[in-house]
Design a protein around this motif. Structure first.
Motif, PDB file in Angstrom:
ATOM      1  N   PHE A   1       0.871  -1.172   0.000  1.00 55.59           N
ATOM      2  CA  PHE A   1       0.000   0.000   0.000  1.00 55.59           C
ATOM      3  C   PHE A   1       0.911   1.226   0.000  1.00 55.59           C
ATOM      4  O   PHE A   1       1.725   1.407   0.902  1.00 55.59           O
ATOM      5  CB  PHE A   1      -0.895   0.007   1.237  1.00 55.59           C
ATOM      6  N   ARG A   2       0.763   2.046  -1.027  1.00 57.56           N
ATOM      7  CA  ARG A   2       1.649   3.203  -1.187  1.00 57.56           C
ATOM      8  C   ARG A   2       0.922   4.501  -0.837  1.00 57.56           C
ATOM      9  O   ARG A   2      -0.217   4.714  -1.243  1.00 57.56           O
ATOM     10  CB  ARG A   2       2.158   3.261  -2.628  1.00 57.56           C
ATOM     11  N   ILE A   3       1.617   5.345  -0.086  1.00 56.55           N
ATOM     12  CA  ILE A   3       1.092   6.657   0.273  1.00 56.55           C
ATOM     13  C   ILE A   3       2.101   7.714  -0.150  1.00 56.55           C
ATOM     14  O   ILE A   3       3.259   7.671   0.268  1.00 56.55           O
ATOM     15  CB  ILE A   3       0.843   6.777   1.793  1.00 56.55           C
ATOM     16  N   ASP A   4       1.677   8.632  -0.990  1.00 55.39           N
ATOM     17  CA  ASP A   4       2.511   9.767  -1.399  1.00 55.39           C
ATOM     18  C   ASP A   4       1.946  11.045  -0.809  1.00 55.39           C
ATOM     19  O   ASP A   4       0.722  11.262  -0.832  1.00 55.39           O
ATOM     20  CB  ASP A   4       2.552   9.890  -2.933  1.00 55.39           C
ATOM     21  N   SER A   5       2.810  11.880  -0.285  1.00 57.97           N
ATOM     22  CA  SER A   5       2.389  13.187   0.218  1.00 57.97           C
ATOM     23  C   SER A   5       3.276  14.264  -0.386  1.00 57.97           C
ATOM     24  O   SER A   5       4.490  14.090  -0.505  1.00 57.97           O
ATOM     25  CB  SER A   5       2.457  13.235   1.746  1.00 57.97           C
ATOM     26  N   LEU A   6       2.659  15.355  -0.785  1.00 60.17           N
ATOM     27  CA  LEU A   6       3.368  16.446  -1.450  1.00 60.17           C
ATOM     28  C   LEU A   6       3.201  17.718  -0.632  1.00 60.17           C
ATOM     29  O   LEU A   6       2.075  18.188  -0.441  1.00 60.17           O
ATOM     30  CB  LEU A   6       2.818  16.649  -2.864  1.00 60.17           C
ATOM     31  N   LYS A   7       4.292  18.221  -0.148  1.00 63.19           N
ATOM     32  CA  LYS A   7       4.251  19.436   0.657  1.00 63.19           C
ATOM     33  C   LYS A   7       5.322  20.402   0.176  1.00 63.19           C
ATOM     34  O   LYS A   7       6.505  20.066   0.142  1.00 63.19           O
ATOM     35  CB  LYS A   7       4.478  19.111   2.141  1.00 63.19           C
ATOM     36  N   VAL A   8       4.872  21.597  -0.211  1.00 65.20           N
ATOM     37  CA  VAL A   8       5.816  22.621  -0.661  1.00 65.20           C
ATOM     38  C   VAL A   8       6.586  23.146   0.555  1.00 65.20           C
ATOM     39  O   VAL A   8       5.968  23.566   1.536  1.00 65.20           O
ATOM     40  CB  VAL A   8       5.076  23.777  -1.357  1.00 65.20           C
ATOM     41  N   PRO A   9       7.922  23.124   0.526  1.00 69.88           N
ATOM     42  CA  PRO A   9       8.707  23.609   1.661  1.00 69.88           C
ATOM     43  C   PRO A   9       8.410  25.072   1.961  1.00 69.88           C
ATOM     44  O   PRO A   9       8.395  25.908   1.049  1.00 69.88           O
ATOM     45  CB  PRO A   9      10.155  23.415   1.202  1.00 69.88           C
ATOM     46  N   ALA A  10       8.156  25.378   3.227  1.00 71.61           N
ATOM     47  CA  ALA A  10       7.821  26.746   3.622  1.00 71.61           C
ATOM     48  C   ALA A  10       8.964  27.702   3.310  1.00 71.61           C
ATOM     49  O   ALA A  10       8.736  28.848   2.895  1.00 71.61           O
ATOM     50  CB  ALA A  10       7.490  26.779   5.115  1.00 71.61           C
ATOM     51  N   ALA A  11      10.197  27.231   3.489  1.00 71.02           N
ATOM     52  CA  ALA A  11      11.364  28.090   3.223  1.00 71.02           C
ATOM     53  C   ALA A  11      11.444  28.464   1.752  1.00 71.02           C
ATOM     54  O   ALA A  11      11.748  29.614   1.398  1.00 71.02           O
ATOM     55  CB  ALA A  11      12.638  27.387   3.665  1.00 71.02           C
ATOM     56  N   ALA A  12      11.156  27.502   0.883  1.00 74.71           N
ATOM     57  CA  ALA A  12      11.200  27.773  -0.552  1.00 74.71           C
ATOM     58  C   ALA A  12      10.088  28.736  -0.947  1.00 74.71           C
ATOM     59  O   ALA A  12      10.292  29.642  -1.768  1.00 74.71           O
ATOM     60  CB  ALA A  12      11.073  26.469  -1.330  1.00 74.71           C
ATOM     61  N   MET A  13       8.912  28.552  -0.361  1.00 69.98           N
ATOM     62  CA  MET A  13       7.786  29.445  -0.637  1.00 69.98           C
ATOM     63  C   MET A  13       8.123  30.868  -0.210  1.00 69.98           C
ATOM     64  O   MET A  13       7.864  31.841  -0.950  1.00 69.98           O
ATOM     65  CB  MET A  13       6.554  28.937   0.124  1.00 69.98           C
ATOM     66  N   LYS A  14       8.702  31.019   0.958  1.00 69.57           N
ATOM     67  CA  LYS A  14       9.045  32.339   1.473  1.00 69.57           C
ATOM     68  C   LYS A  14      10.097  33.017   0.610  1.00 69.57           C
ATOM     69  O   LYS A  14      10.009  34.213   0.305  1.00 69.57           O
ATOM     70  CB  LYS A  14       9.552  32.207   2.913  1.00 69.57           C
ATOM     71  N   ALA A  15      11.099  32.257   0.175  1.00 72.73           N
ATOM     72  CA  ALA A  15      12.177  32.816  -0.637  1.00 72.73           C
ATOM     73  C   ALA A  15      11.652  33.269  -1.998  1.00 72.73           C
ATOM     74  O   ALA A  15      12.013  34.354  -2.490  1.00 72.73           O
ATOM     75  CB  ALA A  15      13.283  31.783  -0.811  1.00 72.73           C
ATOM     76  N   GLU A  16      10.810  32.446  -2.624  1.00 69.90           N
ATOM     77  CA  GLU A  16      10.272  32.790  -3.940  1.00 69.90           C
ATOM     78  C   GLU A  16       9.350  34.002  -3.853  1.00 69.90           C
ATOM     79  O   GLU A  16       9.347  34.859  -4.746  1.00 69.90           O
ATOM     80  CB  GLU A  16       9.516  31.601  -4.534  1.00 69.90           C
TER      81      GLU A  16
END
Length: 216
Positions: free
Chosen positions: A79-94
């Motif tokens: 059973f496979r579980i994938d989770s995708l979370k944008v890094p907060a640091a990358a969001m802040k920098a961009e």
């Protein structure tokens, strides 16, 4: 791949027959797994999680041919579980980079609406660059003993897998905990408590303690 190598924690269950359960497991199990197979996260959507069944030896494969599911008396899959979370640091920098560029080009600060729109665009851009975190949990089902093991420690994940199995095959799964085993064997649950020796207490002369042995 804990089923094939390594030591991990697992939860054990007994598969009980039900009216909904199919009779021909070798035909119905692959079909049920495929109907509830893993599908990758759509990066264009807002979904940040995906879960479903995959083959034991290949977490990207969802063909579930009989030869890849049944190994002797065992049915083995994952059973496979994938989770995708944008890094907060990358969001802040961009976002800081965008703000600086916007003010330089427009000679004014961005409005709240413009920032909100920019955040959404930046998040979507970062979603396409971020690698999902993958967790693969193995499942083994002994067709002779009708015992099923889920190789996972998280109760929440185990419950998710059980629900997926019940929905896919109409199975009824009963946890094989010491209390459940004692109940099925007609043993008083109170007899499962720790003995005096275990907790370091001295027994009165001539007193004995009943010890129940069972496989957890």
């Amino acid at each position: 791949m804990p089923v094939l190598r390594g030591a991990v924690t697992f939860s054990r269950f007994r598969v009980e027959p039900s009216k909904e359960a199919p009779s021909d497991i070798k035909r119905s199990l692959p079909r049920g797994l495929k109907a509830n197979a893993f599908e990758p996260i759509d990066r264009r959507s807002e979904d940040d999680r995906a879960a479903g069944f995959v083959e034991l030896e290949n977490a990207d494969a969802v063909d579930f041919s009989v030869g890849r599911v049944f190994y002797g008396e065992y049915a083995l899959f994952s059973f496979r579980i994938d989770s995708l979370k944008v890094p907060a640091a990358a969001m802040k920098a961009e976002l800081a980079k965008w703000t600086t560029q916007f003010e330089a080009e427009n000679d004014r600060p961005a409005s709240r609406a413009e920032k909100t729109q920019a955040k959404a665009q930046i998040k979507q851009m970062l979603r396409t660059r971020t690698t999902p975190r993958t967790n693969v949990l193995d499942v083994s089902w002994n067709q002779n003993t009708q015992q099923l093991q889920v190789w996972a420690a998280s109760r929440k994940v185990v419950e998710e897998i059980l629900i997926a199995l019940e929905n896919a095959l109409g199975l009824k799964l009963v946890a094989l905990t010491p209390a459940a085993i004692a109940q099925a064997s007609g043993i008083d649950e109170g007899a499962l408590g720790p003995t005096a020796e275990l907790i370091g207490m001295d027994l009165p002369a001539g007193a004995g303690a009943e010890v129940v042995h069972g496989e957890a």
